[in-house]
Write an enzyme that holds these catalytic residues in place. Structure first.
Site, PDB file in Angstrom:
ATOM      1  N   HIS A 184       9.881 -63.446   5.140  1.00 17.82           N
ATOM      2  CA  HIS A 184       8.889 -64.236   5.865  1.00 17.82           C
ATOM      3  C   HIS A 184       8.217 -65.357   5.055  1.00 17.82           C
ATOM      4  O   HIS A 184       8.038 -66.469   5.541  1.00 17.82           O
ATOM      5  CB  HIS A 184       7.827 -63.283   6.381  1.00 17.82           C
ATOM      6  CG  HIS A 184       7.252 -63.669   7.693  1.00 17.82           C
ATOM      7  ND1 HIS A 184       8.004 -63.788   8.838  1.00 17.82           N
ATOM      8  CD2 HIS A 184       5.988 -63.983   8.044  1.00 17.82           C
ATOM      9  CE1 HIS A 184       7.223 -64.142   9.836  1.00 17.82           C
ATOM     10  NE2 HIS A 184       6.000 -64.267   9.392  1.00 17.82           N
ATOM     11  N   ASP A 222      13.817 -60.724   6.552  1.00 22.38           N
ATOM     12  CA  ASP A 222      12.481 -60.863   7.139  1.00 22.38           C
ATOM     13  C   ASP A 222      12.139 -59.617   7.963  1.00 22.38           C
ATOM     14  O   ASP A 222      12.760 -59.350   8.988  1.00 22.38           O
ATOM     15  CB  ASP A 222      12.463 -62.116   8.026  1.00 22.38           C
ATOM     16  CG  ASP A 222      11.068 -62.581   8.383  1.00 22.38           C
ATOM     17  OD1 ASP A 222      10.163 -61.719   8.477  1.00 22.38           O
ATOM     18  OD2 ASP A 222      10.888 -63.798   8.570  1.00 22.38           O
ATOM     19  N   SER A 263       6.187 -68.607  12.135  1.00 25.00           N
ATOM     20  CA  SER A 263       5.657 -67.325  12.585  1.00 25.00           C
ATOM     21  C   SER A 263       4.867 -67.454  13.886  1.00 25.00           C
ATOM     22  O   SER A 263       5.424 -67.910  14.874  1.00 25.00           O
ATOM     23  CB  SER A 263       4.809 -66.754  11.443  1.00 25.00           C
ATOM     24  OG  SER A 263       4.496 -65.431  11.660  1.00 25.00           O
TER      25      SER A 263
END
Ligand SMILES: *[C@@H]1O[C@H](CO)[C@@H](O)[C@H](O)[C@H]1NC(C)=O
Ligand SMILES: *[C@@H]1O[C@H](CO)[C@@H](O)[C@H](O)[C@H]1NC(C)=O
Ligand SMILES: *[C@@H]1O[C@H](CO)[C@@H](O)[C@H](O)[C@H]1NC(C)=O
Length: 413
Positions: A388, A355, A185
């Site tokens: 995620h 995601d 991320s």
């Protein structure tokens, strides 16, 4: 919030939701996980090593890294696997960088057989785990204190300019070897931005980027969209230089404010924000909620929100011509041109079809910037079911993702 890498936001929202809707169940499940994981992972007040690594029979060292802008970061090193190593062999160092509003502990929440740092240690890597400025173990500075606004005077630009270089210098200095890097991320955005400016690459062997974040225009969550607009709007103006602590009361009020917006459905926040995670273990999620989210700076959230709004990967926009001119000598903040990442840099990108933060279309935009990359230096993995959080806490991440990361790194050695 609702900004990239918002694993933490997801958790925070989920936390608020669970506590608000099912207080008894929430508490009993937290107690349950305590007895289930007696002494396994808990609050790392005595350091991450003690709480989450040595309990599993691994060696672990606590280190401190001071950045050029004065932040004192907590870093953990797991120098070898459970059964030790082959004497006299130099191990390959790997630095593992978490995303925004979480800390290094998130990597260690899954069982020892399933989590990335211990898997890498058992595969003969010398593992280093970083904790970004502002999170609970990295709240010291050579002259400032977290209660002072100046402590929070940074966005992810400073992670690019100061934090990653300090971490790389330190690990390189300690091991004398080029580093493998794993980011999740925000830890991918800061890496990509650094590489695009030719930073770190001299000390880097290869990089594995999980749930890669660069462009954020297609971020799917309505909640995230409203949040992003709030951060570039009133929140940023009202709070300026300050801490953003999702766990504090103001964080809860902010969520209420967001959920009151038309079109925002807060009935399933974890899904609404992070996407439909396929493969999380409820015990791990309990531990996650006990330990995360972690604070960051308002300025960092504003910067991420600008990325959502503007559709470019650029430096922080001060929102004032005179400030931009003063900092950049230009009215508009300079972009990080991702096409300038050295074409022979070995990179592995893994992204998920579910995601909501690292959207498939945004990853495709990133891949388009990398279209001149040497074909044999870029590996891309697409995992249809992953969202995620699956990349860090998925029960099958060991087989689906981490085995690929290990193979990729070993191919470059
Ligand atoms: C879920 O986590 C618990 C605690 O770490 C572990 O004992 C259990 O095996 C995990 N379940 C799965 C399916 O991985
Ligand atoms: C914040 O940092 C900038 C440099 O990037 C500096 O010009 C400014 O004075 C700082 N503000 C405060 C309040 O520390
Ligand atoms: C980025 O760099 C590439 C190659 O150096 C160049 O062709 C392109 O015009 C640049 N993009 C921008 C937006 O400056």
């Amino acid at each position: 919030m609702g900004v990239p890498g918002l694993l933490g936001l997801a958790a925070w929202s989920f936390y608020v939701l669970v506590l608000a809707v099912q207080p008894h169940q929430a508490h009993s499940s937290i107690r349950g996980s305590f007895s289930l994981n007696k002494g396994a992972v808990a609050s790392p007040e005595n350091g991450l090593c003690a709480s989450s690594v040595t309990v599993h029979g691994y060696k672990c060292e606590e280190h401190e890294v001071t950045t050029k802008d004065g932040y004192i970061l907590s870093v953990q090193r797991i120098p070898e696997g459970r059964v030790g190593g082959t004497a006299g062999t130099k191990k390959q160092p790997v630095l593992i960088q978490h995303g925004v509003t979480v800390d290094g502990l998130t990597w260690l929440l899954n069982s020892p057989e399933q989590n990335l740092p211990l898997i890498l240690a058992n595969n003969e890597f010398d593992v280093w785990i970083s904790n970004t400025r502002g999170t609970r173990l990295s709240r010291r500075h050579v002259s400032l204190d977290p209660s002072q606004p100046a402590f929070w005077n940074w966005s992810w630009d400073e992670l690019v300019s100061f934090e990653l270089p300090a971490l790389f210098d330190y690990v390189y200095g300690q091991t004398g070897q080029k580093i493998d890097y794993v980011g999740h991320s925000l830890g991918t955005l800061t890496a990509l931005a650094s590489f695009s400016e030719g930073k770190l690459v001299n000390q880097l062997k290869s990089a594995a980027l999980l749930s890669p974040i660069a462009y954020l225009s297609h971020m799917k969550t309505v909640l995230g969209d409203v949040a992003a607009r709030s951060f570039v709007g009133e929140i940023g103006r009202l709070f300026g230089l300050a801490e953003f602590n999702p766990k504090a009361e103001a964080g809860g009020d902010f969520l209420k404010f967001l959920c009151d917006n038309p079109g925002v459905d807060c009935s399933d926040l974890l899904t609404a924000i992070a996407g439909k995670n396929c493969c999380l273990n409820s015990s791990t999620v309990d531990l996650f909620l006990m330990n995360e989210p972690q604070p960051t700076s308002i300025m960092n959230m504003v910067h991420l929100s600008q990325t959502v709004r503007d559709g470019v990967v650029a430096k922080y926009n001060y929102g004032r011509l005179d400030y931009n001119l003063m900092h950049y000598g230009e009215a508009v903040p300079p972009i990080y041109n991702l096409s300038n990442i050295p074409h022979d840099l070995p990179m592995f990108l893994s992204y998920g079809g579910q995601d909501a933060l690292s959207d498939v279309l945004d990853v495709e935009h990133l891949l388009d910037d990398l279209k001149s990359h040497d074909v044999d230096k870029l590996s891309v993995q697409f995992i249809k079911d992953y969202a995620h959080a699956d990349f860090i806490m998925g029960v099958n991440a060991k087989d689906v993702v981490y085995s690929k990361v290990v193979q990729f790194f070993k191919r470059q050695h």
